[in-house]
Design a protein around this motif. Structure first.
Motif, PDB file in Angstrom:
ATOM      1  N   LEU A 148       0.841  -1.211   0.000  1.00  0.00           N
ATOM      2  CA  LEU A 148       0.000   0.000   0.000  1.00  0.00           C
ATOM      3  C   LEU A 148       0.871   1.255   0.000  1.00  0.00           C
ATOM      4  O   LEU A 148       0.513   2.271  -0.612  1.00  0.00           O
ATOM      5  N   THR A 150       3.818   1.491  -1.403  1.00  0.00           N
ATOM      6  CA  THR A 150       4.305   1.624  -2.780  1.00  0.00           C
ATOM      7  C   THR A 150       3.227   2.231  -3.671  1.00  0.00           C
ATOM      8  O   THR A 150       3.502   3.116  -4.495  1.00  0.00           O
ATOM      9  N   VAL A 151       1.999   1.744  -3.505  1.00  0.00           N
ATOM     10  CA  VAL A 151       0.891   2.286  -4.302  1.00  0.00           C
ATOM     11  C   VAL A 151       0.771   3.797  -4.064  1.00  0.00           C
ATOM     12  O   VAL A 151       0.678   4.588  -5.007  1.00  0.00           O
ATOM     13  N   ALA A 152       0.819   4.180  -2.780  1.00  0.00           N
ATOM     14  CA  ALA A 152       0.692   5.604  -2.458  1.00  0.00           C
ATOM     15  C   ALA A 152       1.804   6.410  -3.132  1.00  0.00           C
ATOM     16  O   ALA A 152       1.565   7.488  -3.683  1.00  0.00           O
ATOM     17  N   ARG A 153       3.016   5.846  -3.106  1.00  0.00           N
ATOM     18  CA  ARG A 153       4.149   6.552  -3.708  1.00  0.00           C
ATOM     19  C   ARG A 153       3.941   6.696  -5.219  1.00  0.00           C
ATOM     20  O   ARG A 153       4.168   7.759  -5.786  1.00  0.00           O
ATOM     21  N   ALA A 154       3.464   5.617  -5.833  1.00  0.00           N
ATOM     22  CA  ALA A 154       3.228   5.659  -7.278  1.00  0.00           C
ATOM     23  C   ALA A 154       2.190   6.721  -7.634  1.00  0.00           C
ATOM     24  O   ALA A 154       2.229   7.301  -8.710  1.00  0.00           O
ATOM     25  N   PHE A 155       1.261   6.971  -6.719  1.00  0.00           N
ATOM     26  CA  PHE A 155       0.226   7.976  -6.983  1.00  0.00           C
ATOM     27  C   PHE A 155       0.651   9.362  -6.520  1.00  0.00           C
ATOM     28  O   PHE A 155      -0.162  10.284  -6.479  1.00  0.00           O
ATOM     29  N   GLY A 156       1.915   9.492  -6.150  1.00  0.00           N
ATOM     30  CA  GLY A 156       2.454  10.820  -5.893  1.00  0.00           C
ATOM     31  C   GLY A 156       2.403  11.273  -4.456  1.00  0.00           C
ATOM     32  O   GLY A 156       2.580  12.461  -4.181  1.00  0.00           O
ATOM     33  N   ALA A 157       2.163  10.344  -3.508  1.00  0.00           N
ATOM     34  CA  ALA A 157       2.087  10.746  -2.108  1.00  0.00           C
ATOM     35  C   ALA A 157       3.484  10.959  -1.534  1.00  0.00           C
ATOM     36  O   ALA A 157       4.347  10.104  -1.678  1.00  0.00           O
ATOM     37  N   THR A 161       1.688  12.943   3.393  1.00  0.00           N
ATOM     38  CA  THR A 161       0.435  12.429   2.849  1.00  0.00           C
ATOM     39  C   THR A 161       0.327  10.934   3.106  1.00  0.00           C
ATOM     40  O   THR A 161      -0.735  10.428   3.490  1.00  0.00           O
ATOM     41  N   LYS A 165      -2.775   9.558   5.086  1.00  0.00           N
ATOM     42  CA  LYS A 165      -3.804   8.885   4.299  1.00  0.00           C
ATOM     43  C   LYS A 165      -3.636   7.379   4.216  1.00  0.00           C
ATOM     44  O   LYS A 165      -4.557   6.682   3.809  1.00  0.00           O
ATOM     45  N   VAL A 166      -2.450   6.874   4.537  1.00  0.00           N
ATOM     46  CA  VAL A 166      -2.245   5.426   4.443  1.00  0.00           C
ATOM     47  C   VAL A 166      -1.884   4.807   5.799  1.00  0.00           C
ATOM     48  O   VAL A 166      -2.558   3.899   6.276  1.00  0.00           O
TER      49      VAL A 166
END
Lengths: 248, 261
Positions: A148, A150-157, A161, A165-166
């Motif tokens: 999760l 990694t996903v956040a990072r990929a979406f620019g977090a 953030t 948010k995570v």
């Protein structure tokens, strides 16, 4: 329904058992429910202890301060140890070792250091509440899925953030559990501290009644304490349930 | 005919340090992906396909060489240009399907009403509108992956990276999801880089396929697939293509198995 009945049954059985057992013992050492109930009425109508509200207020204040300190210190140290690897590896084991020591051994030195008044109770309540909160934060951080993040990072977090948010939502349930345990133990710490030596607070009244062999009053005060603890835990459990509904 | 190159991978190498020593994941990989392509990377397990994709997405840095997107070197994730779909959908369990789709837009600071509108519009054609308020745990594997795809599409980027997005799904769902993805790609004309193990997916979807070697991953061959969509799997040229690809991959997979045992 069945559960409520089963619950009522065991309470009834205990009360009856208590009544029978207490009749065979000196009334100085054990008071049966038939004696405790009137005593409880006396406590609640403030006849037995006119300054009960003042003592309850002292205790509530100590608990509130101790808990506020335990939450802020517990969250800070938990996140510091959990998010910074070096810190966690350096101090994590020390924390775990301290947690393994029965906390009550520290109480005499807290009394010597902070004196007989509120400060030593607050310190002891803090000590008991601090560890479960810190450990819950550490456990919660370990629970956050790396995927999760990694996903956040990929979406620019960015880090902040991601944290808000995570990480927080992902660990919320564990965190709420730790805060609840922390509150319960803070309450224990403050009341035990008062019983072991104090001039004010519900614990001091308990100690007073017990010391004078006012056994029925003593038990009545214990029941009042029990009700307060159950009520505070019920509030905490409500908060925890909301967190669970939200995060699962 | 020749579309401009949108993504260029130039002599990229990557080595991982593991407990049992250094592992070369990629060795001198170069690729060019044209704008609008459906570019598929296929190869044996552990050949570095996912690593390569992570580099294009800015989630990993090459040890040597560089990755360019629209001429600029990639240094970190850029969700205005590149959206990623992972094999594990990675939905946030505390967010509803709709809120998951909104995630990227929320990070951009888009107003609540607008991002909700965009997310709702996306869910419709994906057959997810009735599930907008459901949590991921209430959705099937295929639905979760569709939500993850919608979350990526919501960013409305030129480039979509897909790392074995249907790898965890059963065969039937996989084929249907492939058809569905093809339709989206044809409609939106995005540039897709698609990592897969499945020959079937590769021949059904791609405009170009790159076959990678066993570790350390290199590009073994690149094939153009200038065929019309939808492709009939029993058409002779598709059958021949599939056989040719299988010949190449079989050899690498055998090597990968031999090395891992």
């Amino acid at each position: 329904m069945t559960i409520a009945l089963a619950r009522a049954a065991i309470v009834a059985a205990l009360v009856i058992g208590w009544e029978i057992a207490a009749r065979f013992v000196s009334p100085l050492l054990a008071a049966p429910p038939s004696v405790v109930l009137p005593a409880l009425a006396g406590v609640l109508t403030l006849e037995a202890f006119p300054d009960l509200p003042r003592h309850l207020l002292v205790t509530a204040r100590e608990i509130a301060i101790a808990y506020a300190l335990a939450v802020s210190a517990g969250l800070t140290s938990g996140f510091a140890l959990g998010l910074y690897r070096t810190l966690g590896r350096a101090y994590g084991p020390i924390l775990a070792a301290l947690y393994a020591v029965p906390a009550v051994v520290w109480y005499p030195s807290l009394m010597l250091f902070f004196g007989l008044d509120s400060a030593s109770k607050i310190a002891f309540g803090f000590l008991l509440g601090f560890f479960p909160i810190t450990l819950a934060v550490l456990a919660g951080i370990r629970q956050v899925s790396g995927h999760l993040l990694t996903v956040a990072r990929a979406f620019g977090a960015g880090p902040l953030t991601t944290f808000v948010k995570v990480m927080i939502p992902a660990m919320l349930f564990t965190l709420a559990g730790g805060l609840r345990t922390g509150l319960a133990l803070t309450v224990v710490g403050v009341i035990v501290g008062e019983i072991l030596g104090s001039r004010a607070g519900i614990g001091s009244l308990i100690n007073h009644a017990y010391g004078l062999f006012r056994t029925a009053d003593y038990i009545a005060l214990v029941i009042v304490t029990l009700l307060l603890v159950v009520a505070s835990d019920a509030v905490a459990s409500l908060v925890e349930h909301r967190a669970r509904r939200w995060s699962e | 005919m020749a579309a401009p190159v949108l993504i260029a991978v130039e002599h990229v190498s990557k080595r991982y340090q593991t407990r049992s020593g250094a592992v070369d994941a990629l060795a001198d990989v170069s690729l060019a992906v044209d704008e609008g392509a459906f570019f598929t990377l296929i190869g044996p397990s552990g050949c570095g396909k996912s690593t390569l994709l992570a580099m294009i997405g800015g989630l990993a840095a090459p040890d040597a060489g560089r990755v360019l997107v629209a001429g600029a070197p990639v240094t970190r994730p850029d969700p205005t240009r590149v959206a990623t779909v992972f094999q594990d959908p990675g939905l946030f369990p505390w967010r509803t399907a709709l809120e998951n789709v909104e995630f990227g837009l929320e990070l951009r600071g888009m107003a609540r009403g607008e991002r909700r509108r965009i997310a709702t519009e996306l869910l419709g054609p994906l057959g997810l509108r009735p599930f907008a308020e459901k949590y991921p745990r209430e959705l099937s594997g295929g639905m979760r992956q569709r939500v993850a795809i919608a979350r990526a599409l919501a960013l409305d980027t030129k480039i979509v990276l897909m790392d074995e997005p249907f790898g965890a799904l059963d065969e039937q769902t996989r084929v249907l999801m492939g058809e569905w993805l093809l339709e989206i790609w044809r409609r939106t004309r995005k540039t897709v880089i698609f990592v897969t193990h499945s020959l079937q997916e590769a021949v059904a979807l791609s405009t170009r396929v790159a076959v990678m070697t066993a570790r350390p991953g290199r590009i073994k061959m690149v094939l153009d697939l200038p065929y019309e969509y939808p492709r009939a799997i029993e058409a002779p040229e598709i059958v021949a293509l599939r056989a040719k690809l299988w010949g190449e991959i079989r050899e690498e997979s055998l090597r990968a198995i031999a090395e891992s045992t």
